[in-house]
Write a protein that holds these residues in place. Structure first.
Motif, short mmCIF file in Angstrom:
data_model
loop_
_atom_site.label_atom_id
_atom_site.label_comp_id
_atom_site.label_asym_id
_atom_site.label_seq_id
_atom_site.Cartn_x
_atom_site.Cartn_y
_atom_site.Cartn_z
N UNK A 3 0.82 -1.18 0.00
CA UNK A 3 0.00 0.00 0.00
C UNK A 3 0.87 1.25 0.00
N UNK A 4 0.28 2.39 -0.37
CA UNK A 4 0.97 3.66 -0.31
C UNK A 4 0.86 4.30 1.06
N UNK A 5 1.52 5.45 1.21
CA UNK A 5 1.59 6.10 2.51
C UNK A 5 0.22 6.44 3.06
N UNK A 6 -0.61 7.11 2.26
CA UNK A 6 -1.93 7.51 2.75
C UNK A 6 -2.79 6.30 3.07
N UNK A 7 -2.70 5.28 2.20
CA UNK A 7 -3.51 4.08 2.43
C UNK A 7 -3.09 3.38 3.71
N UNK A 8 -1.77 3.31 3.94
CA UNK A 8 -1.28 2.69 5.17
C UNK A 8 -1.80 3.43 6.38
N UNK A 9 -1.75 4.76 6.31
CA UNK A 9 -2.21 5.55 7.44
C UNK A 9 -3.69 5.36 7.69
N UNK A 10 -4.47 5.38 6.62
CA UNK A 10 -5.92 5.25 6.77
C UNK A 10 -6.31 3.90 7.33
N UNK A 11 -5.70 2.84 6.78
CA UNK A 11 -6.05 1.51 7.24
C UNK A 11 -5.58 1.26 8.66
N UNK A 12 -4.37 1.73 8.96
CA UNK A 12 -3.88 1.55 10.32
C UNK A 12 -4.73 2.30 11.31
N UNK A 13 -5.20 3.48 10.92
CA UNK A 13 -6.01 4.30 11.81
C UNK A 13 -7.29 3.59 12.20
N UNK A 14 -7.90 2.88 11.26
CA UNK A 14 -9.15 2.21 11.57
C UNK A 14 -8.97 1.14 12.63
N UNK A 15 -7.78 0.54 12.65
CA UNK A 15 -7.57 -0.53 13.63
C UNK A 15 -7.26 0.01 15.01
N UNK A 16 -6.46 1.07 15.05
CA UNK A 16 -5.91 1.45 16.34
C UNK A 16 -6.56 2.66 16.99
N UNK A 17 -7.30 3.46 16.21
CA UNK A 17 -7.98 4.58 16.84
C UNK A 17 -9.03 4.08 17.82
N UNK A 18 -9.26 4.81 18.81
CA UNK A 18 -10.19 4.39 19.83
C UNK A 18 -9.44 3.87 21.04
N UNK A 266 -15.21 -2.48 10.93
CA UNK A 266 -16.21 -1.71 10.19
C UNK A 266 -15.60 -0.44 9.60
N UNK A 267 -14.81 0.26 10.41
CA UNK A 267 -14.19 1.49 9.92
C UNK A 267 -13.16 1.20 8.84
N UNK A 268 -12.42 0.11 9.00
CA UNK A 268 -11.43 -0.26 7.99
C UNK A 268 -12.11 -0.50 6.64
N UNK A 269 -13.22 -1.25 6.68
CA UNK A 269 -13.90 -1.54 5.42
C UNK A 269 -14.60 -0.31 4.85
N UNK A 270 -14.97 0.61 5.70
CA UNK A 270 -15.54 1.86 5.19
C UNK A 270 -14.55 2.58 4.30
N UNK A 271 -13.30 2.60 4.72
CA UNK A 271 -12.26 3.26 3.92
C UNK A 271 -11.93 2.46 2.66
N UNK A 272 -11.94 1.16 2.77
CA UNK A 272 -11.68 0.32 1.60
C UNK A 272 -12.78 0.51 0.55
N UNK A 273 -14.02 0.52 1.01
CA UNK A 273 -15.15 0.71 0.10
C UNK A 273 -15.08 2.07 -0.59
N UNK A 274 -14.70 3.09 0.17
CA UNK A 274 -14.61 4.43 -0.42
C UNK A 274 -13.51 4.48 -1.47
N UNK A 275 -12.40 3.81 -1.20
CA UNK A 275 -11.30 3.80 -2.17
C UNK A 275 -11.74 3.15 -3.48
N UNK A 276 -12.55 2.10 -3.40
CA UNK A 276 -13.02 1.45 -4.61
C UNK A 276 -14.02 2.33 -5.36
N UNK A 277 -14.85 3.05 -4.61
CA UNK A 277 -15.82 3.95 -5.24
C UNK A 277 -15.14 5.13 -5.91
#
Length: 339
Positions: A3-18, A266-277
Protein backbone atom coordinates in the motif's frame (compact mmCIF):
# COMPACT_ATOMS: atom_id res chain seq x y z
CA UNK A 1 0.97 -6.63 -2.33
CA UNK A 2 1.72 -3.28 -0.86
CA UNK A 3 0.00 0.00 0.00
CA UNK A 4 0.97 3.66 -0.31
CA UNK A 5 1.59 6.10 2.51
CA UNK A 6 -1.93 7.51 2.75
CA UNK A 7 -3.51 4.08 2.43
CA UNK A 8 -1.28 2.69 5.17
CA UNK A 9 -2.21 5.55 7.44
CA UNK A 10 -5.92 5.25 6.77
CA UNK A 11 -6.05 1.51 7.24
CA UNK A 12 -3.88 1.55 10.32
CA UNK A 13 -6.01 4.30 11.81
CA UNK A 14 -9.15 2.21 11.57
CA UNK A 15 -7.57 -0.53 13.63
CA UNK A 16 -5.91 1.45 16.34
CA UNK A 17 -7.98 4.58 16.84
CA UNK A 18 -10.19 4.39 19.83
CA UNK A 19 -7.31 3.28 22.03
CA UNK A 20 -7.24 4.98 25.36
CA UNK A 21 -7.98 2.49 28.08
CA UNK A 22 -6.68 3.71 31.42
CA UNK A 23 -3.91 1.73 33.03
CA UNK A 24 -5.25 -0.37 35.88
CA UNK A 25 -4.28 1.02 39.24
CA UNK A 26 -1.40 -0.74 40.99
CA UNK A 27 -1.00 -3.26 38.13
CA UNK A 28 2.51 -4.31 37.21
CA UNK A 29 3.67 -2.85 33.89
CA UNK A 30 6.08 -4.72 31.62
CA UNK A 31 8.02 -3.01 28.82
CA UNK A 32 8.04 -4.65 25.41
CA UNK A 33 9.35 -3.60 22.00
CA UNK A 34 7.03 -3.29 19.00
CA UNK A 35 8.85 -3.21 15.65
CA UNK A 36 6.75 -1.58 12.96
CA UNK A 37 7.45 -1.82 9.25
CA UNK A 38 7.00 1.58 7.62
CA UNK A 39 8.90 2.38 4.41
CA UNK A 40 9.21 6.02 5.51
CA UNK A 41 10.52 5.23 8.98
CA UNK A 42 9.68 6.90 12.29
CA UNK A 43 8.08 9.87 10.51
CA UNK A 44 5.95 7.62 8.35
CA UNK A 45 2.16 7.39 8.51
CA UNK A 46 1.92 3.76 9.54
CA UNK A 47 4.42 4.13 12.36
CA UNK A 48 2.69 7.26 13.67
CA UNK A 49 -0.70 5.57 13.65
CA UNK A 50 0.67 2.51 15.45
CA UNK A 51 1.64 4.79 18.32
CA UNK A 52 -2.00 4.93 19.32
CA UNK A 53 -1.97 1.26 20.28
CA UNK A 54 0.14 2.12 23.31
CA UNK A 55 -2.71 3.38 25.57
CA UNK A 56 -4.70 0.21 24.92
CA UNK A 57 -1.78 -2.08 25.68
CA UNK A 58 -0.87 -0.01 28.74
CA UNK A 59 -4.34 -0.66 30.08
CA UNK A 60 -3.46 -4.34 29.98
CA UNK A 61 -0.14 -3.80 31.74
CA UNK A 62 2.10 -3.70 28.65
CA UNK A 63 4.17 -0.61 27.80
CA UNK A 64 5.07 -0.86 24.11
CA UNK A 65 8.27 0.74 22.82
CA UNK A 66 7.73 1.35 19.10
CA UNK A 67 10.67 1.01 16.71
CA UNK A 68 10.46 1.94 13.04
CA UNK A 69 11.84 -0.19 10.22
CA UNK A 70 12.02 0.94 6.61
CA UNK A 71 12.91 -2.56 5.40
CA UNK A 72 10.28 -5.22 6.12
CA UNK A 73 12.79 -8.03 5.65
CA UNK A 74 15.06 -6.63 8.37
CA UNK A 75 12.09 -6.09 10.71
CA UNK A 76 11.17 -9.73 10.24
CA UNK A 77 14.72 -10.93 10.78
CA UNK A 78 15.13 -8.85 13.97
CA UNK A 79 11.86 -10.25 15.29
CA UNK A 80 12.99 -13.78 14.52
CA UNK A 81 16.29 -13.12 16.30
CA UNK A 82 14.43 -11.96 19.40
CA UNK A 83 15.39 -8.31 19.11
CA UNK A 84 11.70 -7.38 18.77
CA UNK A 85 9.04 -8.63 21.16
CA UNK A 86 6.28 -7.81 18.67
CA UNK A 87 6.25 -6.92 14.98
CA UNK A 88 3.84 -5.58 12.35
CA UNK A 89 4.25 -7.20 8.93
CA UNK A 90 2.29 -7.70 5.76
CA UNK A 91 0.37 -10.96 5.58
CA UNK A 92 2.79 -12.29 2.99
CA UNK A 93 5.77 -11.86 5.32
CA UNK A 94 3.75 -13.18 8.25
CA UNK A 95 3.36 -16.56 6.54
CA UNK A 96 6.80 -17.52 7.83
CA UNK A 97 5.54 -17.34 11.41
CA UNK A 98 2.08 -18.80 11.03
CA UNK A 99 1.04 -20.97 8.10
CA UNK A 100 -2.60 -20.61 9.04
CA UNK A 101 -2.87 -16.81 9.03
CA UNK A 102 -0.36 -16.61 6.18
CA UNK A 103 -2.82 -18.65 4.14
CA UNK A 104 -5.56 -16.02 4.53
CA UNK A 105 -4.05 -14.37 1.46
CA UNK A 106 -4.27 -17.62 -0.53
CA UNK A 107 -5.18 -16.96 -4.14
CA UNK A 108 -8.95 -16.95 -4.59
CA UNK A 109 -9.55 -18.31 -1.08
CA UNK A 110 -11.82 -15.45 -0.02
CA UNK A 111 -13.84 -13.66 -2.69
CA UNK A 112 -15.77 -10.98 -0.80
CA UNK A 113 -15.77 -8.66 2.17
CA UNK A 114 -18.56 -10.72 3.75
CA UNK A 115 -16.39 -13.84 3.63
CA UNK A 116 -13.42 -12.01 5.12
CA UNK A 117 -15.57 -10.70 7.96
CA UNK A 118 -16.72 -14.23 8.79
CA UNK A 119 -13.12 -15.40 8.94
CA UNK A 120 -11.99 -12.48 11.12
CA UNK A 121 -14.89 -13.04 13.51
CA UNK A 122 -14.02 -16.72 13.69
CA UNK A 123 -10.34 -16.10 14.39
CA UNK A 124 -11.11 -13.47 17.04
CA UNK A 125 -12.83 -16.08 19.22
CA UNK A 126 -10.75 -17.35 22.16
CA UNK A 127 -11.41 -20.91 20.99
CA UNK A 128 -9.42 -20.18 17.81
CA UNK A 129 -6.29 -19.05 19.66
CA UNK A 130 -4.47 -22.33 19.05
CA UNK A 131 -4.65 -21.74 15.28
CA UNK A 132 -2.86 -18.43 15.74
CA UNK A 133 -0.01 -19.89 17.76
CA UNK A 134 2.98 -21.66 16.27
CA UNK A 135 5.95 -22.52 18.42
CA UNK A 136 6.44 -19.33 20.43
CA UNK A 137 4.81 -17.02 17.85
CA UNK A 138 1.26 -15.68 18.15
CA UNK A 139 -0.73 -13.57 15.71
CA UNK A 140 -2.49 -11.02 17.93
CA UNK A 141 -4.08 -8.73 15.35
CA UNK A 142 -5.22 -8.91 11.73
CA UNK A 143 -6.09 -5.81 9.73
CA UNK A 144 -7.94 -6.22 6.39
CA UNK A 145 -6.52 -4.15 3.56
CA UNK A 146 -9.01 -5.09 0.85
CA UNK A 147 -9.23 -7.25 -2.24
CA UNK A 148 -6.27 -7.64 -4.57
CA UNK A 149 -6.94 -6.80 -8.22
CA UNK A 150 -4.96 -7.02 -11.44
CA UNK A 151 -3.91 -3.62 -12.80
CA UNK A 152 -3.51 -3.90 -16.57
CA UNK A 153 -1.90 -1.52 -19.07
CA UNK A 154 -3.83 -3.03 -22.01
CA UNK A 155 -7.49 -3.84 -21.33
CA UNK A 156 -7.49 -6.33 -24.21
CA UNK A 157 -5.71 -8.67 -21.81
CA UNK A 158 -8.79 -10.04 -20.06
CA UNK A 159 -8.54 -13.84 -20.11
CA UNK A 160 -6.26 -16.42 -18.53
CA UNK A 161 -4.88 -17.36 -21.95
CA UNK A 162 -3.94 -13.77 -22.75
CA UNK A 163 -1.71 -13.59 -19.69
CA UNK A 164 0.78 -15.90 -21.40
CA UNK A 165 4.04 -14.12 -22.10
CA UNK A 166 3.03 -10.96 -20.26
CA UNK A 167 5.39 -9.40 -17.72
CA UNK A 168 3.95 -9.17 -14.21
CA UNK A 169 5.55 -7.25 -11.33
CA UNK A 170 5.84 -9.98 -8.70
CA UNK A 171 7.03 -9.95 -5.10
CA UNK A 172 9.82 -12.44 -5.66
CA UNK A 173 9.92 -13.55 -2.01
CA UNK A 174 6.27 -14.61 -2.25
CA UNK A 175 6.37 -18.19 -3.48
CA UNK A 176 2.60 -18.23 -3.99
CA UNK A 177 2.66 -15.24 -6.34
CA UNK A 178 5.62 -16.56 -8.28
CA UNK A 179 3.86 -19.92 -8.68
CA UNK A 180 0.67 -18.27 -9.92
CA UNK A 181 2.49 -16.12 -12.48
CA UNK A 182 4.40 -19.09 -13.85
CA UNK A 183 1.25 -21.24 -13.84
CA UNK A 184 -0.41 -18.96 -16.39
CA UNK A 185 2.73 -18.78 -18.54
CA UNK A 186 3.49 -15.16 -17.69
CA UNK A 187 6.94 -13.75 -16.95
CA UNK A 188 7.99 -12.97 -13.38
CA UNK A 189 9.58 -9.54 -13.01
CA UNK A 190 11.00 -9.27 -9.50
CA UNK A 191 9.64 -6.33 -7.55
CA UNK A 192 9.22 -5.02 -4.02
CA UNK A 193 7.08 -2.51 -2.17
CA UNK A 194 9.30 0.36 -3.24
CA UNK A 195 9.38 -0.22 -6.98
CA UNK A 196 6.45 -2.34 -8.21
CA UNK A 197 4.24 0.70 -8.88
CA UNK A 198 7.02 2.46 -10.76
CA UNK A 199 7.64 -0.59 -12.93
CA UNK A 200 3.95 -0.70 -13.80
CA UNK A 201 3.57 3.04 -14.37
CA UNK A 202 6.60 3.34 -16.66
CA UNK A 203 5.71 0.29 -18.73
CA UNK A 204 8.49 -2.03 -17.56
CA UNK A 205 5.77 -4.59 -16.82
CA UNK A 206 2.38 -5.26 -18.37
CA UNK A 207 0.51 -6.00 -15.16
CA UNK A 208 0.73 -5.51 -11.40
CA UNK A 209 -1.48 -6.55 -8.49
CA UNK A 210 -2.60 -4.42 -5.55
CA UNK A 211 -5.67 -3.45 -3.50
CA UNK A 212 -7.85 -0.53 -4.59
CA UNK A 213 -6.53 1.64 -1.76
CA UNK A 214 -3.19 1.78 -3.60
CA UNK A 215 -4.69 3.36 -6.74
CA UNK A 216 -4.37 7.01 -5.73
CA UNK A 217 -1.37 7.02 -3.35
CA UNK A 218 0.84 5.01 -5.70
CA UNK A 219 -0.49 6.86 -8.77
CA UNK A 220 -1.34 3.59 -10.49
CA UNK A 221 -3.69 5.52 -12.75
CA UNK A 222 -0.55 6.56 -14.65
CA UNK A 223 -0.04 2.97 -15.73
CA UNK A 224 -3.72 2.24 -16.23
CA UNK A 225 -4.38 5.22 -18.47
CA UNK A 226 -5.07 5.58 -21.30
CA UNK A 227 -5.50 2.02 -22.56
CA UNK A 228 -5.65 -0.14 -19.46
CA UNK A 229 -7.92 -0.86 -16.56
CA UNK A 230 -8.46 -2.72 -13.30
CA UNK A 231 -9.80 -6.24 -13.68
CA UNK A 232 -12.66 -6.57 -11.20
CA UNK A 233 -11.84 -10.06 -10.07
CA UNK A 234 -10.70 -10.58 -6.48
CA UNK A 235 -7.42 -12.47 -6.64
CA UNK A 236 -6.89 -12.50 -2.88
CA UNK A 237 -7.41 -10.54 0.35
CA UNK A 238 -4.53 -8.47 1.69
CA UNK A 239 -3.85 -8.20 5.41
CA UNK A 240 -1.45 -6.68 7.91
CA UNK A 241 -0.66 -8.87 10.90
CA UNK A 242 0.81 -8.18 14.32
CA UNK A 243 2.86 -11.05 15.72
CA UNK A 244 4.31 -11.52 19.21
CA UNK A 245 6.78 -13.75 20.98
CA UNK A 246 4.07 -15.38 23.06
CA UNK A 247 6.06 -15.96 26.24
CA UNK A 248 6.89 -12.26 26.52
CA UNK A 249 3.29 -11.10 26.98
CA UNK A 250 0.48 -11.76 29.50
CA UNK A 251 -1.55 -14.92 28.88
CA UNK A 252 -4.70 -13.05 27.79
CA UNK A 253 -2.95 -10.38 25.72
CA UNK A 254 -3.60 -12.08 22.38
CA UNK A 255 -7.33 -12.59 22.99
CA UNK A 256 -7.74 -8.97 24.09
CA UNK A 257 -5.84 -7.51 21.14
CA UNK A 258 -7.68 -9.67 18.59
CA UNK A 259 -11.04 -8.61 20.04
CA UNK A 260 -9.98 -4.98 19.88
CA UNK A 261 -8.79 -5.35 16.27
CA UNK A 262 -12.12 -6.90 15.32
CA UNK A 263 -13.94 -3.90 16.79
CA UNK A 264 -12.25 -1.63 14.22
CA UNK A 265 -13.09 -3.71 11.14
CA UNK A 266 -16.21 -1.71 10.19
CA UNK A 267 -14.19 1.49 9.92
CA UNK A 268 -11.43 -0.26 7.99
CA UNK A 269 -13.90 -1.54 5.42
CA UNK A 270 -15.54 1.86 5.19
CA UNK A 271 -12.26 3.26 3.92
CA UNK A 272 -11.68 0.32 1.60
CA UNK A 273 -15.15 0.71 0.10
CA UNK A 274 -14.61 4.43 -0.42
CA UNK A 275 -11.30 3.80 -2.17
CA UNK A 276 -13.02 1.45 -4.61
CA UNK A 277 -15.82 3.95 -5.24
CA UNK A 278 -13.30 6.71 -5.93
CA UNK A 279 -11.86 4.81 -8.88
CA UNK A 280 -13.61 5.99 -12.08
CA UNK A 281 -16.28 3.56 -13.23
CA UNK A 282 -14.73 3.46 -16.70
CA UNK A 283 -11.48 2.12 -15.23
CA UNK A 284 -13.03 -1.11 -14.02
CA UNK A 285 -12.98 -4.09 -16.36
CA UNK A 286 -15.87 -6.48 -15.74
CA UNK A 287 -15.20 -10.17 -16.39
CA UNK A 288 -17.84 -12.40 -17.91
CA UNK A 289 -19.24 -15.36 -15.98
CA UNK A 290 -17.07 -17.67 -18.08
CA UNK A 291 -13.95 -15.63 -17.35
CA UNK A 292 -14.74 -15.72 -13.62
CA UNK A 293 -15.19 -19.48 -13.84
CA UNK A 294 -11.85 -19.82 -15.65
CA UNK A 295 -10.02 -17.80 -13.01
CA UNK A 296 -11.77 -19.66 -10.19
CA UNK A 297 -10.67 -22.97 -11.66
CA UNK A 298 -7.11 -21.80 -12.25
CA UNK A 299 -6.66 -20.37 -8.75
CA UNK A 300 -8.19 -23.48 -7.25
CA UNK A 301 -5.55 -25.58 -8.99
CA UNK A 302 -2.80 -23.25 -7.78
CA UNK A 303 -4.09 -23.33 -4.19
CA UNK A 304 -4.09 -27.12 -4.11
CA UNK A 305 -0.58 -27.30 -5.57
CA UNK A 306 0.69 -24.77 -3.01
CA UNK A 307 -1.03 -26.67 -0.22
CA UNK A 308 0.65 -29.87 -1.32
CA UNK A 309 3.98 -28.02 -1.51
CA UNK A 310 3.56 -26.79 2.06
CA UNK A 311 3.05 -23.10 1.26
CA UNK A 312 -0.59 -23.00 2.36
CA UNK A 313 -2.12 -24.52 5.49
CA UNK A 314 -4.65 -27.25 4.66
CA UNK A 315 -6.82 -26.37 7.67
CA UNK A 316 -7.04 -22.74 6.59
CA UNK A 317 -7.98 -23.68 3.03
CA UNK A 318 -10.67 -26.06 4.28
CA UNK A 319 -12.13 -23.36 6.54
CA UNK A 320 -12.13 -20.76 3.78
CA UNK A 321 -13.75 -23.20 1.34
CA UNK A 322 -16.52 -23.75 3.90
CA UNK A 323 -16.95 -19.97 4.19
CA UNK A 324 -17.09 -19.56 0.40
CA UNK A 325 -19.71 -22.25 0.09
CA UNK A 326 -21.75 -20.87 2.96
CA UNK A 327 -21.72 -17.49 1.22
CA UNK A 328 -22.57 -19.00 -2.20
CA UNK A 329 -23.61 -22.65 -2.27
CA UNK A 330 -23.96 -22.55 -6.08
CA UNK A 331 -20.19 -22.46 -6.61
CA UNK A 332 -19.09 -25.51 -8.60
CA UNK A 333 -16.38 -26.32 -6.06
CA UNK A 334 -18.97 -26.87 -3.31
CA UNK A 335 -19.82 -30.26 -4.80
CA UNK A 336 -16.15 -31.27 -4.67
CA UNK A 337 -13.71 -31.96 -1.85
CA UNK A 338 -10.47 -30.74 -3.38
CA UNK A 339 -9.63 -28.53 -0.39
Amino acid sequence: MQLGKRALAALGLTLWLGAGLAHAANAEVIKRSFCVFDPVGSNGPLFNVMKSVRPTALGWGVDLDLRAYTDEKIASEDFKAGQCDSVLLTGTRAREYNHFTGSIEALGALTSEAQMRILLQTLAQPSAASLLQKDNYEVVGILPAGSIYLFIRDRNVDTVEELQGKKIATLDYDNAAVTMVRHVGASVVGANSANFAGKFNNGSVDLAYAPAVAYQPLELYKGVNPDGGIYQYRLAQMTFQMIDHRDRFPDNYGDRMRAYALSRVDEAYGLIQQAEKDIPASTWMHPTQQQVADYDRMLGEVRVSLRDAGTYDARALKLMRAIRCKDDATRAECALAAE
